[in-house]
Design a protein around this motif. Structure first.
Motif, short mmCIF file in Angstrom:
data_model
loop_
_atom_site.label_atom_id
_atom_site.label_comp_id
_atom_site.label_asym_id
_atom_site.label_seq_id
_atom_site.Cartn_x
_atom_site.Cartn_y
_atom_site.Cartn_z
N ASP A 198 52.19 29.13 29.91
CA ASP A 198 53.14 29.93 30.68
C ASP A 198 52.71 31.38 30.80
OD1 ASP A 198 55.30 31.25 31.76
OD2 ASP A 198 56.80 30.37 30.43
N GLY A 199 52.30 31.77 32.01
CA GLY A 199 51.84 33.14 32.25
C GLY A 199 52.90 34.04 32.88
N GLY A 200 54.17 33.58 32.85
CA GLY A 200 55.24 34.38 33.44
C GLY A 200 55.45 34.05 34.91
N GLU A 201 56.32 34.82 35.57
CA GLU A 201 56.71 34.51 36.95
C GLU A 201 55.52 34.35 37.90
OE1 GLU A 201 59.72 33.59 37.96
OE2 GLU A 201 60.27 33.84 35.86
N ASP A 202 54.59 35.30 37.84
CA ASP A 202 53.44 35.23 38.78
C ASP A 202 52.15 34.83 38.08
OD1 ASP A 202 52.94 37.49 37.31
OD2 ASP A 202 52.72 38.85 39.03
N GLY A 203 52.26 34.46 36.79
CA GLY A 203 51.08 34.04 36.05
C GLY A 203 50.25 35.18 35.49
N LEU A 204 50.67 36.43 35.76
CA LEU A 204 49.81 37.58 35.40
C LEU A 204 50.34 38.43 34.25
CD1 LEU A 204 48.84 38.80 39.01
CD2 LEU A 204 47.61 37.20 37.54
N ASP A 205 51.41 37.96 33.58
CA ASP A 205 52.02 38.75 32.49
C ASP A 205 51.00 39.22 31.45
OD1 ASP A 205 54.43 38.40 33.71
OD2 ASP A 205 55.43 37.41 32.01
N PHE A 206 50.15 38.30 31.02
CA PHE A 206 49.21 38.64 29.95
C PHE A 206 48.14 39.62 30.43
CE2 PHE A 206 51.29 34.98 28.26
CZ PHE A 206 51.33 35.21 26.89
N TYR A 207 47.77 39.53 31.70
CA TYR A 207 46.75 40.46 32.22
C TYR A 207 47.30 41.87 32.31
CZ TYR A 207 44.65 36.00 33.25
OH TYR A 207 44.15 34.72 33.12
N ARG A 208 48.61 41.99 32.62
CA ARG A 208 49.23 43.33 32.63
C ARG A 208 49.16 43.93 31.24
NH1 ARG A 208 52.86 40.50 35.79
NH2 ARG A 208 52.51 41.00 37.97
N ARG A 209 49.47 43.12 30.25
CA ARG A 209 49.44 43.61 28.87
C ARG A 209 48.01 43.94 28.45
NH1 ARG A 209 52.49 39.70 24.97
NH2 ARG A 209 51.74 41.27 23.50
N GLY A 241 32.86 49.41 26.08
CA GLY A 241 33.17 48.05 25.63
C GLY A 241 33.59 47.15 26.78
N THR A 242 33.48 45.85 26.55
CA THR A 242 33.73 44.87 27.60
C THR A 242 34.90 43.95 27.27
OG1 THR A 242 31.38 44.81 28.18
CG2 THR A 242 32.68 42.91 28.86
N LEU A 243 35.71 43.69 28.30
CA LEU A 243 36.78 42.70 28.18
C LEU A 243 36.44 41.57 29.15
CD1 LEU A 243 39.68 41.74 27.41
CD2 LEU A 243 40.55 43.27 29.17
N LEU A 244 36.34 40.35 28.63
CA LEU A 244 36.04 39.18 29.46
C LEU A 244 37.25 38.26 29.48
CD1 LEU A 244 32.48 38.03 28.33
CD2 LEU A 244 33.10 38.86 30.58
N MET A 245 37.71 37.89 30.68
CA MET A 245 38.91 37.07 30.79
C MET A 245 38.71 35.87 31.70
SD MET A 245 41.37 40.32 31.55
CE MET A 245 40.03 41.16 32.40
N GLU A 246 39.36 34.78 31.36
CA GLU A 246 39.44 33.64 32.28
C GLU A 246 40.76 33.77 33.03
OE1 GLU A 246 39.87 28.84 31.92
OE2 GLU A 246 38.28 29.76 30.74
N CYS A 247 40.80 33.25 34.27
CA CYS A 247 42.06 33.31 35.03
C CYS A 247 42.20 32.09 35.92
CB CYS A 247 42.13 34.60 35.85
SG CYS A 247 40.83 34.75 37.09
N GLY A 248 43.37 31.97 36.54
CA GLY A 248 43.65 30.84 37.41
C GLY A 248 43.08 31.04 38.80
N LEU A 272 44.69 45.42 38.48
CA LEU A 272 45.39 45.88 37.27
C LEU A 272 44.48 46.70 36.37
CD1 LEU A 272 47.17 42.52 36.27
CD2 LEU A 272 48.24 44.47 37.40
N PHE A 273 43.16 46.52 36.53
CA PHE A 273 42.21 47.16 35.61
C PHE A 273 41.56 48.41 36.21
CE2 PHE A 273 42.98 43.15 33.70
CZ PHE A 273 42.89 43.40 32.34
#
Length: 218
Positions: free
Chosen positions: A153-164, A177-184, A194-195
């Motif tokens: 569950d990523g929230g209403e639009d699926g992006l809650d965790f990316y905002r955080r 430093g690097t942040l690597l993320m997987e997404c839908g 957002l970044f």
């Protein structure tokens, strides 16, 4: 045959068998954690290629621990530390078992993203929940009825965790430093927006040519 019976009930095959392969490592899985997906091996591979000697690495939303284990085991020639965090105590219990059976030296923290994480890292890897809440009910029954909703569950639009992540990661990354993320599917372009506080962002595709990964460098 018991396996066939359980499969008929919709229980995922990997839960019935009790383990799966991830990056060549045997990972025990059950209802406490999401079953590692093949495309997530690409995320691990990108991370492995990013790691430098002496790096401090953090795997957020670690689940089964599969990414952290792959990183720790594959980067044998470099002096690195690997920390893995998850909000679920049950998931961490399983992740610790997996780390032990794969001889991977990893520090585990029970934490809702960064809440209990201290210090700064050179690399943060995260495969967060990214399904839109309204789409959860429409998922295949073997996913929605058996895999942990907490991991989907990523929230209403699926992006809650990316905002955080966008708001909180800068405090936990060293400069450069690097942040690597997987997404839908269909989310990468929105996530990049957002970044905007980061130096640069880059999108990579998975095996099916879907924009699946976002790299953000501070």
């Amino acid at each position: 045959d018991a396996v066939a019976g359980e499969r008929m009930s919709g229980r995922p095959l990997w839960y019935i068998l009790g383990d799966t392969e991830f990056y060549g490592y045997k990972i025990k899985v059950d209802e406490r954690v999401l079953i590692p997906r093949p495309e997530t091996e690409l995320l691990a591979e990108m991370a492995i290629k990013t790691i430098e000697d002496g790096d401090k690495v953090l795997d957020l939303c670690t689940g089964s621990g599969c990414i952290a284990i792959a990183l720790r085991r594959e980067v044998k020639d470099k002096e690195i530390t690997v920390t893995a965090a998850d909000v679920s105590a049950d998931a961490l219990e399983l992740a610790k078992e997996n780390a032990k059976s794969n001889f991977a030296d990893i520090k585990f923290i029970e934490s809702d993203l960064f809440t209990k994480v201290r210090g700064k890292f050179n690399l943060i890897v995260c495969n967060p929940p990214y399904i839109k809440r309204s789409e959860l009910a429409g998922l295949q029954s073997e996913v929605k009825d058996h895999e942990p909703v907490l991991a989907l569950d990523g929230g209403e639009d699926g992006l809650d965790f990316y905002r955080r992540l966008a708001a909180e990661a800068p405090k936990h990354l060293v400069r450069g430093g690097t942040l690597l993320m997987e997404c839908g599917a269909g989310q990468a372009q929105e996530i990049v927006k957002l970044f905007n506080k980061f130096d640069y962002t880059m999108i990579s595709r998975d095996y099916n040519d879907v924009e699946r990964f976002v790299r953000a460098v501070l």
